[in-house]
Design a protein around this motif. Structure first.
Motif, short mmCIF file in Angstrom:
data_model
loop_
_atom_site.label_atom_id
_atom_site.label_comp_id
_atom_site.label_asym_id
_atom_site.label_seq_id
_atom_site.Cartn_x
_atom_site.Cartn_y
_atom_site.Cartn_z
N MET A 1 0.81 -1.19 0.00
CA MET A 1 0.00 0.00 0.00
C MET A 1 0.86 1.26 0.00
N GLU A 2 1.72 1.35 -1.00
CA GLU A 2 2.59 2.51 -1.08
C GLU A 2 2.12 3.51 -2.12
N GLY A 3 1.07 3.20 -2.84
CA GLY A 3 0.60 4.07 -3.91
C GLY A 3 -0.12 5.30 -3.38
N PRO A 4 -0.43 6.21 -4.29
CA PRO A 4 -1.15 7.42 -3.87
C PRO A 4 -2.59 7.09 -3.46
N GLN A 8 -5.93 11.92 -4.70
CA GLN A 8 -4.87 12.75 -4.13
C GLN A 8 -4.42 13.84 -5.12
N GLU A 114 11.38 -4.25 -12.64
CA GLU A 114 11.82 -3.63 -11.38
C GLU A 114 13.30 -3.88 -11.12
#
Length: 187
Positions: A1-4, A8, A114
């Motif tokens: 859960m690192e996304g915006p 936002q 990645e």
């Protein structure tokens, strides 16, 4: 859960980021000339050649230069796609004329996107760290910008191939003219 957080982007003033505004350059030929001027500057060229010799493939150097220009609002992504083969060719010809050994791409086809981005960023950060303090100039700053662009690069985008008609004339000139040589040029 690192996304915006959803929505936002709607909490900030529009057109705050450079890439949200109209680009400075819309003509692909002008964009090629802009990149050639930047990359042929001796203060930048020596750093570029050093990183190529260090192991950064030309494909990723090209992608980093184009991604940085888009992020700065110089040109848009569409122009990047058009000029990528020309910029790739320019960097390759310049490296050949300087006698620098280089890679076209990483040899490991099994690498996921990645991992590839992380390897590019690591190579750039190592080159930055090994730059002596007295040589930290525009080229050093360029490598920093490339390093910042690495996580958002489209590593699957091809930078070689046929040169689009829009920039064919400039591509032919690259082969005809001798390229400027940087501080690391040999010969």
């Amino acid at each position: 859960m690192e996304g915006p957080i959803p929505g936002q982007s709607l909490t900030k003033a529009p057109r705050n980021a450079l890439y949200e505004r109209a680009p400075e350059i819309t003509d692909p030929n002008d964009a090629v000339l802009w990149h050639m001027r930047k990359l042929s500057d001796p203060k930048r060229l020596d750093n570029l050649l050093f990183t190529l010799e260090y192991g950064l493939p030309i494909k990723h150097a090209t992608q980093a230069a184009l991604t940085t220009a888009v992020a700065k609002g110089i040109h848009n992504i569409d122009v990047s796609l058009i000029i990528a083969p020309v910029i790739h060719k320019y960097i390759r010809v310049t490296a050949e004329q300087a006698g620098v050994e280089y890679l076209e791409d990483f040899k490991n086809d099994e690498m996921v996107e990645e991992e590839e981005r992380a390897k590019v960023k690591a190579l750039l950060e190592k080159a930055i760290a090994e730059t002596p303090v007295e040589e930290r100039d525009e080229g050093y700053e360029m490598l920093g910008e490339f390093s910042e662009a690495a996580p958002s690069m489209d590593v699957e985008q091809e930078t070689t191939g046929d040169v689009p008609q829009e920039v064919e004339g400039i591509a032919e000139e690259i082969e005809e003219k001798p390229q400027p040589r940087g501080l690391m040029a040999r010969g």
